[in-house]
Scaffold this active site. Structure first.
Site, PDB file in Angstrom:
ATOM      1  N   ARG A  35      58.453 -59.128 -41.633  1.00  0.00           N
ATOM      2  CA  ARG A  35      57.448 -59.859 -42.417  1.00  0.00           C
ATOM      3  C   ARG A  35      56.251 -60.287 -41.569  1.00  0.00           C
ATOM      4  O   ARG A  35      55.678 -61.364 -41.772  1.00  0.00           O
ATOM      5  CB  ARG A  35      58.056 -61.106 -43.075  1.00  0.00           C
ATOM      6  N   ARG A  39      51.966 -64.586 -45.424  1.00  0.00           N
ATOM      7  CA  ARG A  39      51.206 -65.811 -45.735  1.00  0.00           C
ATOM      8  C   ARG A  39      50.911 -66.713 -44.547  1.00  0.00           C
ATOM      9  O   ARG A  39      50.062 -67.588 -44.642  1.00  0.00           O
ATOM     10  CB  ARG A  39      51.947 -66.615 -46.815  1.00  0.00           C
ATOM     11  N   ARG A  48      45.052 -61.476 -50.129  1.00  0.00           N
ATOM     12  CA  ARG A  48      46.003 -61.711 -51.221  1.00  0.00           C
ATOM     13  C   ARG A  48      45.299 -62.346 -52.419  1.00  0.00           C
ATOM     14  O   ARG A  48      45.539 -61.954 -53.567  1.00  0.00           O
ATOM     15  CB  ARG A  48      47.112 -62.607 -50.693  1.00  0.00           C
ATOM     16  N   ASP A  85      57.199 -53.911 -50.811  1.00  0.00           N
ATOM     17  CA  ASP A  85      58.328 -54.794 -51.063  1.00  0.00           C
ATOM     18  C   ASP A  85      59.536 -53.977 -51.503  1.00  0.00           C
ATOM     19  O   ASP A  85      59.382 -52.891 -52.065  1.00  0.00           O
ATOM     20  CB  ASP A  85      57.989 -55.825 -52.147  1.00  0.00           C
ATOM     21  N   TYR A 161      69.202 -58.135 -57.078  1.00  0.00           N
ATOM     22  CA  TYR A 161      68.020 -58.620 -57.803  1.00  0.00           C
ATOM     23  C   TYR A 161      67.954 -58.016 -59.208  1.00  0.00           C
ATOM     24  O   TYR A 161      67.565 -58.682 -60.170  1.00  0.00           O
ATOM     25  CB  TYR A 161      66.735 -58.285 -57.028  1.00  0.00           C
TER      26      TYR A 161
HETATM   27  O1  CP3 Z   1      55.360 -57.411 -43.099  1.00  0.00           O
HETATM   28  C1  CP3 Z   1      56.385 -56.920 -43.604  1.00  0.00           C
HETATM   29  O2  CP3 Z   1      57.534 -57.145 -43.180  1.00  0.00           O
HETATM   30  C2  CP3 Z   1      56.232 -55.892 -44.719  1.00  0.00           C
HETATM   31  C3  CP3 Z   1      56.327 -56.322 -46.022  1.00  0.00           C
HETATM   32  C4  CP3 Z   1      57.606 -56.832 -46.682  1.00  0.00           C
HETATM   33  C5  CP3 Z   1      57.538 -57.779 -47.741  1.00  0.00           C
HETATM   34  N1  CP3 Z   1      58.806 -57.922 -48.248  1.00  0.00           N
HETATM   35  C6  CP3 Z   1      56.321 -58.439 -48.204  1.00  0.00           C
HETATM   36  C7  CP3 Z   1      56.413 -59.640 -49.044  1.00  0.00           C
HETATM   37  C8  CP3 Z   1      58.949 -56.484 -46.514  1.00  0.00           C
HETATM   38  C9  CP3 Z   1      59.586 -55.547 -45.489  1.00  0.00           C
HETATM   39  C10 CP3 Z   1      59.697 -57.157 -47.530  1.00  0.00           C
HETATM   40  C11 CP3 Z   1      61.149 -57.015 -47.708  1.00  0.00           C
HETATM   41  C12 CP3 Z   1      61.841 -57.817 -48.715  1.00  0.00           C
HETATM   42  N2  CP3 Z   1      61.365 -58.245 -49.936  1.00  0.00           N
HETATM   43  C13 CP3 Z   1      63.193 -58.224 -48.618  1.00  0.00           C
HETATM   44  C14 CP3 Z   1      64.130 -57.874 -47.475  1.00  0.00           C
HETATM   45  C15 CP3 Z   1      63.920 -58.710 -46.282  1.00  0.00           C
HETATM   46  C16 CP3 Z   1      64.276 -60.148 -46.451  1.00  0.00           C
HETATM   47  O3  CP3 Z   1      63.347 -60.977 -46.297  1.00  0.00           O
HETATM   48  O4  CP3 Z   1      65.447 -60.462 -46.700  1.00  0.00           O
HETATM   49  C17 CP3 Z   1      63.508 -58.958 -49.778  1.00  0.00           C
HETATM   50  C18 CP3 Z   1      64.837 -59.599 -50.094  1.00  0.00           C
HETATM   51  C19 CP3 Z   1      62.357 -58.949 -50.607  1.00  0.00           C
HETATM   52  C20 CP3 Z   1      62.198 -59.533 -51.978  1.00  0.00           C
HETATM   53  C21 CP3 Z   1      61.152 -60.559 -52.037  1.00  0.00           C
HETATM   54  N3  CP3 Z   1      59.802 -60.311 -51.928  1.00  0.00           N
HETATM   55  C22 CP3 Z   1      61.321 -61.949 -52.222  1.00  0.00           C
HETATM   56  C23 CP3 Z   1      62.658 -62.636 -52.378  1.00  0.00           C
HETATM   57  C24 CP3 Z   1      60.062 -62.516 -52.221  1.00  0.00           C
HETATM   58  C25 CP3 Z   1      59.718 -63.958 -52.492  1.00  0.00           C
HETATM   59  C26 CP3 Z   1      59.987 -64.810 -51.326  1.00  0.00           C
HETATM   60  C27 CP3 Z   1      58.757 -64.947 -50.499  1.00  0.00           C
HETATM   61  O5  CP3 Z   1      58.859 -64.833 -49.269  1.00  0.00           O
HETATM   62  O6  CP3 Z   1      57.715 -65.213 -51.110  1.00  0.00           O
HETATM   63  C28 CP3 Z   1      59.110 -61.485 -51.993  1.00  0.00           C
HETATM   64  C29 CP3 Z   1      57.648 -61.625 -51.887  1.00  0.00           C
HETATM   65  C30 CP3 Z   1      56.966 -61.070 -50.685  1.00  0.00           C
HETATM   66  N4  CP3 Z   1      57.242 -59.849 -50.111  1.00  0.00           N
HETATM   67  C31 CP3 Z   1      55.902 -61.665 -49.968  1.00  0.00           C
HETATM   68  C32 CP3 Z   1      55.537 -60.777 -48.949  1.00  0.00           C
HETATM   69  C33 CP3 Z   1      54.443 -60.934 -47.939  1.00  0.00           C
HETATM   70  C34 CP3 Z   1      55.234 -62.975 -50.302  1.00  0.00           C
HETATM   71  C35 CP3 Z   1      54.476 -62.837 -51.579  1.00  0.00           C
HETATM   72  C36 CP3 Z   1      53.067 -63.368 -51.573  1.00  0.00           C
HETATM   73  O7  CP3 Z   1      52.242 -63.013 -50.713  1.00  0.00           O
HETATM   74  O8  CP3 Z   1      52.800 -64.134 -52.491  1.00  0.00           O
END
Ligand code: CP3
Length: 361
Positions: A35, A39, A48, A85, A161
């Site tokens: 990640r 943010r 974003r 994602d 999910y």
């Molecule tokens: O920089 C990176 O790593 C690449 C991008 C990436 C994102 N999600 C962007 C993201 C990657 C590799 C993921 C993987 C992901 N997404 C996982 C597996 C890794 C982990 O963290 O366990 C999972 C379970 C998800 C599902 C997911 N996506 C959730 C549960 C959420 C909400 C929680 C949160 O952190 O907001 C997301 C949203 C998400 N995915 C964001 C980002 C940058 C935040 C959303 C935003 O910018 O509003």
């Protein structure tokens, strides 16, 4: 940035990250953070806001490539990870997916075998091709020495999910569904294996140097179910990728696998294992000493607590040293044990990278 630098030279650039995935030990180890785009970076928040919704950002190759590059410009990580994602796969299959501000993902939950039968594999092509456009742009925009990681969620984690309709602390809905309707659940897993292999394969063809399979909820299953729903599908994915793209490295991240991690490595055939924060350093060391059938050493990746990156200071420095010392001389990639959190001060990330690379601070 070295635009098209790769095509300008006939010799493939040495990507340190890939050398370690090939089983070499490097000092200092390559570093990237799960990640790393997100943010905690003001420049991410700006893009974003411009994109509108989170999925709109994922499906805009220009903007998605831009936010992937932001942490590379700031910190010079050894690898970039495609900005996307794991929930793109259910979205592409036609299951409604929304990201609710401040709450996280919401899906129209699958509740029956009939819901599973409605998932439309043929529909995925269009959305996957948009994501792969981001991959292609990245490969030409990244510095030649920076590796590009493609990724998807593991079938088990994505299914939690799809059935739960949202994230949950215990994945109870998916676990119950798997116990009550193992055949229907097995069909869902088969679909996810097929679609995810296609998706990763397309990312590889578009320019990804390696792929990571995120199994964030691998730790919620008892050992027999872990073998069935975590190891089994991952093993099939690794074998299919190996047959389509010989030698492509696969990193598995079975978060929470605990004592099952060694078995996961042995049975799935992954080249590298991502270790979560709770993995003792001695155990991570043992994983990095395992060997893969017919080809080189296993690499380990991990496992700094993301909250130490929030706290910073001496506690951070001390733990970074401990990890580096424990993994010295082994194929190791420095990373967090889980994703970076939004509260992380960007300066702490700079401090971490400097410490890993032995540049003081
Ligand atoms: O920089 C990176 O790593 C690449 C991008 C990436 C994102 N999600 C962007 C993201 C990657 C590799 C993921 C993987 C992901 N997404 C996982 C597996 C890794 C982990 O963290 O366990 C999972 C379970 C998800 C599902 C997911 N996506 C959730 C549960 C959420 C909400 C929680 C949160 O952190 O907001 C997301 C949203 C998400 N995915 C964001 C980002 C940058 C935040 C959303 C935003 O910018 O509003």
């Amino acid at each position: 940035m070295g635009r098209n630098a790769e095509t300008a030279t006939s010799v493939a650039p040495a990507r340190r990250f890939l050398q370690v995935l090939g089983g070499q030990a490097l000092d200092p180890p390559p570093v990237w953070l799960m990640r790393q785009a997100g943010r905690y970076l003001p420049e991410y928040r700006e893009v974003r806001a411009k994109a509108g919704g989170f999925l709109d950002l994922c499906y805009s190759p220009d903007l998605a490539a831009e936010v992937t590059l932001q942490p590379i410009r700031r910190y010079g990580f050894d690898a970039a990870i495609l900005f996307s994602d794991i929930l793109i796969v259910p979205d592409a299959l036609g299951q409604g997916v929304r990201f609710v501000e401040g709450e996280g993902p919401r899906l129209d939950a699958l509740t029956s075998a009939a819901d599973i039968a409605k998932l439309d594999q043929a529909a995925t092509a269009k959305k996957f091709s948009i994501i792969c456009e981001t991959v292609a742009r990245l490969r030409s925009d990244l510095p030649p020495e920076t590796a590009l990681i493609g990724f998807c969620g593991a079938p088990w984690t994505v299914a939690t999910y799809m059935i739960g309709g949202r994230g949950s602390p215990d994945q109870a809905k998916a676990r119950l569904f798997a116990y009550r309707e193992p055949e229907a659940f097995g069909r869902l897993m088969d679909t996810l294996v097929d679609v995810s292999v296609d998706y990763l394969s397309q990312q590889i063809l578009a320019g990804a140097d390696c792929v990571q399979i995120f199994d964030s909820w691998a730790g919620s299953l008892p050992d027999d179910e872990f073998a069935r729903w975590v190891i089994g599908p991952t093993k099939r994915m690794v074998a299919a990728l190996e047959s389509r793209h010989q030698g492509i490295p696969v990193i598995g991240f079975p978060r929470g696998a605990g004592v099952n991690a060694a078995r996961y490595v042995r049975e799935t055939g992954v080249n590298a294992i991502g270790c979560d924060t709770a993995e003792p350093l001695g155990a991570m060391r043992n994983l990095a000493q395992m060997r893969r059938k017919g080809s080189g050493a296993i690499a380990a990746q991990g496992n700094l607590d993301p909250l130490l990156l929030v706290s910073g200071g001496e506690a951070l420095d001390r733990r970074v040293e401990e990890i580096l010392e424990a993994m010295d001389g082994l194929p190791f990639i420095f990373n967090l044990g889980h994703g970076i959190v939004p509260e992380t001060p960007p300066d702490n990330v700079a401090r971490l990278v400097a410490r890993v690379r032995g540049n003081g601070v």
